[in-house]
Design an enzyme around this catalytic site. Sequence first.
Site, PDB file in Angstrom:
ATOM      1  N   GLU A  63      10.003  23.250  41.862  1.00 21.52           N
ATOM      2  CA  GLU A  63       9.499  22.754  40.884  1.00 21.52           C
ATOM      3  C   GLU A  63       8.528  21.670  41.334  1.00 21.52           C
ATOM      4  O   GLU A  63       7.301  21.074  40.940  1.00 21.52           O
ATOM      5  CB  GLU A  63      10.158  22.410  39.626  1.00 21.52           C
ATOM      6  CG  GLU A  63      10.758  23.416  38.657  1.00 21.52           C
ATOM      7  CD  GLU A  63       9.582  23.901  37.963  1.00 21.52           C
ATOM      8  OE1 GLU A  63       8.550  23.264  37.913  1.00 21.52           O
ATOM      9  OE2 GLU A  63       9.851  24.909  37.124  1.00 21.52           O
ATOM     10  N   GLU A  70       0.155  21.504  42.425  1.00 23.96           N
ATOM     11  CA  GLU A  70      -1.052  21.427  41.169  1.00 23.96           C
ATOM     12  C   GLU A  70      -1.827  20.162  41.077  1.00 23.96           C
ATOM     13  O   GLU A  70      -3.052  20.240  41.136  1.00 23.96           O
ATOM     14  CB  GLU A  70      -0.329  21.590  39.983  1.00 23.96           C
ATOM     15  CG  GLU A  70       0.347  22.924  39.603  1.00 23.96           C
ATOM     16  CD  GLU A  70       1.093  23.129  38.345  1.00 23.96           C
ATOM     17  OE1 GLU A  70       1.207  22.230  37.668  1.00 23.96           O
ATOM     18  OE2 GLU A  70       1.517  24.098  37.993  1.00 23.96           O
TER      19      GLU A  70
END
Length: 118
Positions: A63, A70
Amino acid sequence: MAKFIKSFGYAFSGIVHAFKSQFNFRFHIAALFVVGLAGWYFQLSAGEWLWIVVAAGIVLLSELFNTAVEVLVDLVSPDIHPKAKIIKDTAAAAVLIAAITSVLIGLIIFIPKISYAA
């Protein structure tokens, strides 16, 4: 030594950013809390705890890497671009695979305990 200690602050800042900005990171933390309570209730062995810790670590790491990817993609490619989408989708797929693997590990550990308790 001060630089080394400061690096922990930077790392903690990254965790805080992920927690504040990423719903999935918060979801995985909540799931880990529930699994921890279940592990305590079912009195997991050291080996079972080891699998839980490794699985949780891999999910949280994936994560955090996904969040970093991102943000980096958004920085270098603020406009929509097909390759940026592939990069983001692939990073998200890594998280999905880690999460599915952790669920399977959890099922292998907890199903026999739930069946025995029933």
